[in-house]
Design a protein around this motif. Structure first.
Motif, PDB file in Angstrom:
ATOM      1  N   LEU A   2      50.731 118.323 -18.108  1.00  0.00           N
ATOM      2  CA  LEU A   2      49.415 118.888 -17.763  1.00  0.00           C
ATOM      3  C   LEU A   2      48.326 118.342 -18.682  1.00  0.00           C
ATOM      4  O   LEU A   2      47.218 118.042 -18.233  1.00  0.00           O
ATOM      5  N   ALA A   3      48.637 118.215 -19.960  1.00  0.00           N
ATOM      6  CA  ALA A   3      47.660 117.679 -20.908  1.00  0.00           C
ATOM      7  C   ALA A   3      47.309 116.233 -20.579  1.00  0.00           C
ATOM      8  O   ALA A   3      46.139 115.842 -20.633  1.00  0.00           O
ATOM      9  N   LEU A   4      48.312 115.453 -20.230  1.00  0.00           N
ATOM     10  CA  LEU A   4      48.057 114.055 -19.869  1.00  0.00           C
ATOM     11  C   LEU A   4      47.190 113.974 -18.618  1.00  0.00           C
ATOM     12  O   LEU A   4      46.193 113.237 -18.581  1.00  0.00           O
ATOM     13  N   LEU A   5      47.551 114.737 -17.596  1.00  0.00           N
ATOM     14  CA  LEU A   5      46.763 114.726 -16.357  1.00  0.00           C
ATOM     15  C   LEU A   5      45.348 115.252 -16.599  1.00  0.00           C
ATOM     16  O   LEU A   5      44.375 114.713 -16.058  1.00  0.00           O
ATOM     17  N   GLY A   6      45.233 116.283 -17.431  1.00  0.00           N
ATOM     18  CA  GLY A   6      43.914 116.825 -17.747  1.00  0.00           C
ATOM     19  C   GLY A   6      43.044 115.835 -18.485  1.00  0.00           C
ATOM     20  O   GLY A   6      41.854 115.696 -18.205  1.00  0.00           O
ATOM     21  N   ALA A   7      43.638 115.134 -19.448  1.00  0.00           N
ATOM     22  CA  ALA A   7      42.874 114.132 -20.195  1.00  0.00           C
ATOM     23  C   ALA A   7      42.424 113.003 -19.275  1.00  0.00           C
ATOM     24  O   ALA A   7      41.280 112.548 -19.361  1.00  0.00           O
ATOM     25  N   LEU A   8      43.301 112.572 -18.390  1.00  0.00           N
ATOM     26  CA  LEU A   8      42.928 111.514 -17.447  1.00  0.00           C
ATOM     27  C   LEU A   8      41.823 111.984 -16.504  1.00  0.00           C
ATOM     28  O   LEU A   8      40.908 111.222 -16.175  1.00  0.00           O
ATOM     29  N   ALA A   9      41.893 113.245 -16.082  1.00  0.00           N
ATOM     30  CA  ALA A   9      40.878 113.783 -15.174  1.00  0.00           C
ATOM     31  C   ALA A   9      39.504 113.868 -15.834  1.00  0.00           C
ATOM     32  O   ALA A   9      38.486 113.798 -15.154  1.00  0.00           O
ATOM     33  N   MET A  10      39.480 114.006 -17.128  1.00  0.00           N
ATOM     34  CA  MET A  10      38.209 114.139 -17.842  1.00  0.00           C
ATOM     35  C   MET A  10      37.529 112.800 -18.111  1.00  0.00           C
ATOM     36  O   MET A  10      36.386 112.774 -18.565  1.00  0.00           O
ATOM     37  N   PHE A  11      38.190 111.700 -17.824  1.00  0.00           N
ATOM     38  CA  PHE A  11      37.577 110.407 -18.099  1.00  0.00           C
ATOM     39  C   PHE A  11      36.418 110.096 -17.160  1.00  0.00           C
ATOM     40  O   PHE A  11      35.483 109.411 -17.545  1.00  0.00           O
ATOM     41  N   MET A  12      36.438 110.626 -15.950  1.00  0.00           N
ATOM     42  CA  MET A  12      35.334 110.371 -15.020  1.00  0.00           C
ATOM     43  C   MET A  12      34.010 110.941 -15.556  1.00  0.00           C
ATOM     44  O   MET A  12      33.012 110.221 -15.591  1.00  0.00           O
ATOM     45  N   PRO A  13      33.989 112.202 -15.998  1.00  0.00           N
ATOM     46  CA  PRO A  13      32.724 112.690 -16.570  1.00  0.00           C
ATOM     47  C   PRO A  13      32.303 111.932 -17.830  1.00  0.00           C
ATOM     48  O   PRO A  13      31.119 111.875 -18.150  1.00  0.00           O
ATOM     49  N   LEU A  14      33.263 111.344 -18.521  1.00  0.00           N
ATOM     50  CA  LEU A  14      32.922 110.607 -19.743  1.00  0.00           C
ATOM     51  C   LEU A  14      32.197 109.296 -19.454  1.00  0.00           C
ATOM     52  O   LEU A  14      31.664 108.678 -20.370  1.00  0.00           O
ATOM     53  N   MET A  15      32.172 108.892 -18.203  1.00  0.00           N
ATOM     54  CA  MET A  15      31.422 107.680 -17.851  1.00  0.00           C
ATOM     55  C   MET A  15      29.928 107.872 -18.141  1.00  0.00           C
ATOM     56  O   MET A  15      29.190 106.905 -18.279  1.00  0.00           O
ATOM     57  N   SER A  16      29.502 109.136 -18.218  1.00  0.00           N
ATOM     58  CA  SER A  16      28.094 109.428 -18.510  1.00  0.00           C
ATOM     59  C   SER A  16      27.813 109.532 -20.006  1.00  0.00           C
ATOM     60  O   SER A  16      26.715 109.905 -20.406  1.00  0.00           O
ATOM     61  N   LEU A  17      28.792 109.214 -20.830  1.00  0.00           N
ATOM     62  CA  LEU A  17      28.616 109.314 -22.281  1.00  0.00           C
ATOM     63  C   LEU A  17      27.481 108.421 -22.794  1.00  0.00           C
ATOM     64  O   LEU A  17      26.659 108.882 -23.593  1.00  0.00           O
ATOM     65  N   PRO A  18      27.375 107.169 -22.347  1.00  0.00           N
ATOM     66  CA  PRO A  18      26.232 106.365 -22.809  1.00  0.00           C
ATOM     67  C   PRO A  18      24.884 106.985 -22.432  1.00  0.00           C
ATOM     68  O   PRO A  18      23.935 106.955 -23.220  1.00  0.00           O
ATOM     69  N   ALA A  19      24.822 107.585 -21.239  1.00  0.00           N
ATOM     70  CA  ALA A  19      23.573 108.232 -20.811  1.00  0.00           C
ATOM     71  C   ALA A  19      23.272 109.445 -21.683  1.00  0.00           C
ATOM     72  O   ALA A  19      22.105 109.749 -21.952  1.00  0.00           O
ATOM     73  N   LEU A  20      24.330 110.132 -22.144  1.00  0.00           N
ATOM     74  CA  LEU A  20      24.130 111.282 -23.021  1.00  0.00           C
ATOM     75  C   LEU A  20      23.484 110.844 -24.330  1.00  0.00           C
ATOM     76  O   LEU A  20      22.527 111.460 -24.804  1.00  0.00           O
ATOM     77  N   PHE A  21      24.000 109.763 -24.895  1.00  0.00           N
ATOM     78  CA  PHE A  21      23.449 109.269 -26.160  1.00  0.00           C
ATOM     79  C   PHE A  21      22.035 108.720 -25.991  1.00  0.00           C
ATOM     80  O   PHE A  21      21.245 108.746 -26.928  1.00  0.00           O
ATOM     81  N   ALA A  22      21.727 108.247 -24.795  1.00  0.00           N
ATOM     82  CA  ALA A  22      20.379 107.748 -24.533  1.00  0.00           C
ATOM     83  C   ALA A  22      19.427 108.883 -24.144  1.00  0.00           C
ATOM     84  O   ALA A  22      18.246 108.649 -23.943  1.00  0.00           O
ATOM     85  N   GLY A  23      19.973 110.104 -24.005  1.00  0.00           N
ATOM     86  CA  GLY A  23      19.146 111.245 -23.630  1.00  0.00           C
ATOM     87  C   GLY A  23      18.830 111.294 -22.156  1.00  0.00           C
ATOM     88  O   GLY A  23      17.893 111.969 -21.741  1.00  0.00           O
ATOM     89  N   GLU A  24      19.619 110.588 -21.335  1.00  0.00           N
ATOM     90  CA  GLU A  24      19.338 110.502 -19.901  1.00  0.00           C
ATOM     91  C   GLU A  24      20.425 111.122 -19.033  1.00  0.00           C
ATOM     92  O   GLU A  24      20.420 110.955 -17.815  1.00  0.00           O
ATOM     93  N   ALA A  25      21.365 111.860 -19.617  1.00  0.00           N
ATOM     94  CA  ALA A  25      22.458 112.442 -18.842  1.00  0.00           C
ATOM     95  C   ALA A  25      21.939 113.552 -17.934  1.00  0.00           C
ATOM     96  O   ALA A  25      21.117 114.368 -18.346  1.00  0.00           O
ATOM     97  N   GLU A  26      22.424 113.564 -16.682  1.00  0.00           N
ATOM     98  CA  GLU A  26      22.008 114.589 -15.733  1.00  0.00           C
ATOM     99  C   GLU A  26      22.532 115.961 -16.144  1.00  0.00           C
ATOM    100  O   GLU A  26      21.830 116.954 -16.045  1.00  0.00           O
ATOM    101  N   ARG A  27      23.786 115.997 -16.566  1.00  0.00           N
ATOM    102  CA  ARG A  27      24.401 117.256 -16.984  1.00  0.00           C
ATOM    103  C   ARG A  27      25.035 117.069 -18.360  1.00  0.00           C
ATOM    104  O   ARG A  27      26.232 116.835 -18.479  1.00  0.00           O
TER     105      ARG A  27
END
Length: 134
Positions: A73-98
């Motif tokens: 479950l932890a492995l599947l959960g970690a893999l599932a969370m990688f999609m939202p992490l695609m917005s990490l650069p936008a977060l650091f730039a202050g442009e993330a939608e959520r």
């Protein structure tokens, strides 16, 4: 199996990790309300946490089955969370939608990866202990 094998810290760690993820989901949802971007997906870390809590309960009765289930479950959960992490650069730039969702996903991945590493180390230690006492 001998009693020393059953003194594994993994069920306790599973409960701790599950509880922490439930909190991450709740805090993420509350933070998303503050930003007017609330969505039920903020509870995904909580869902993973509840499943880990159930796995921890199983591990108290059947250590190997419960911890294997929790690590999967932890492995599947970690893999599932990688999609939202695609917005990490936008977060650091202050442009993330959520931004709350990105931060929640990042915390979830970090917690789950640490749990996975500790779980694998526990399996390796148990195997070594079993070989040395065989």
């Amino acid at each position: 199996m001998t009693s020393q094998y059953h003194k594994s810290p993994m069920p306790r760690l599973t409960f701790l990790t599950g509880g922490l993820l439930v909190l991450v989901g709740i805090i993420g949802y509350v933070a998303s309300i503050a930003n007017d971007t609330q969505h039920w997906t903020a509870f995904i870390p909580s869902l993973i946490g509840v499943l880990l809590l159930i796995s921890g309960a199983v591990a108290q009765k059947n250590l190997m089955a419960g911890i294997h289930m929790a690590l999967l479950l932890a492995l599947l959960g970690a893999l599932a969370m990688f999609m939202p992490l695609m917005s990490l650069p936008a977060l650091f730039a202050g442009e993330a939608e959520r931004p709350a969702a990105v931060i929640s996903a990042l915390v979830t991945v970090i917690v789950l990866v640490i749990y996975l590493v500790l779980g694998v180390r526990s399996f390796i230690a148990a195997r070594r202990w079993k070989k040395s006492n065989a």
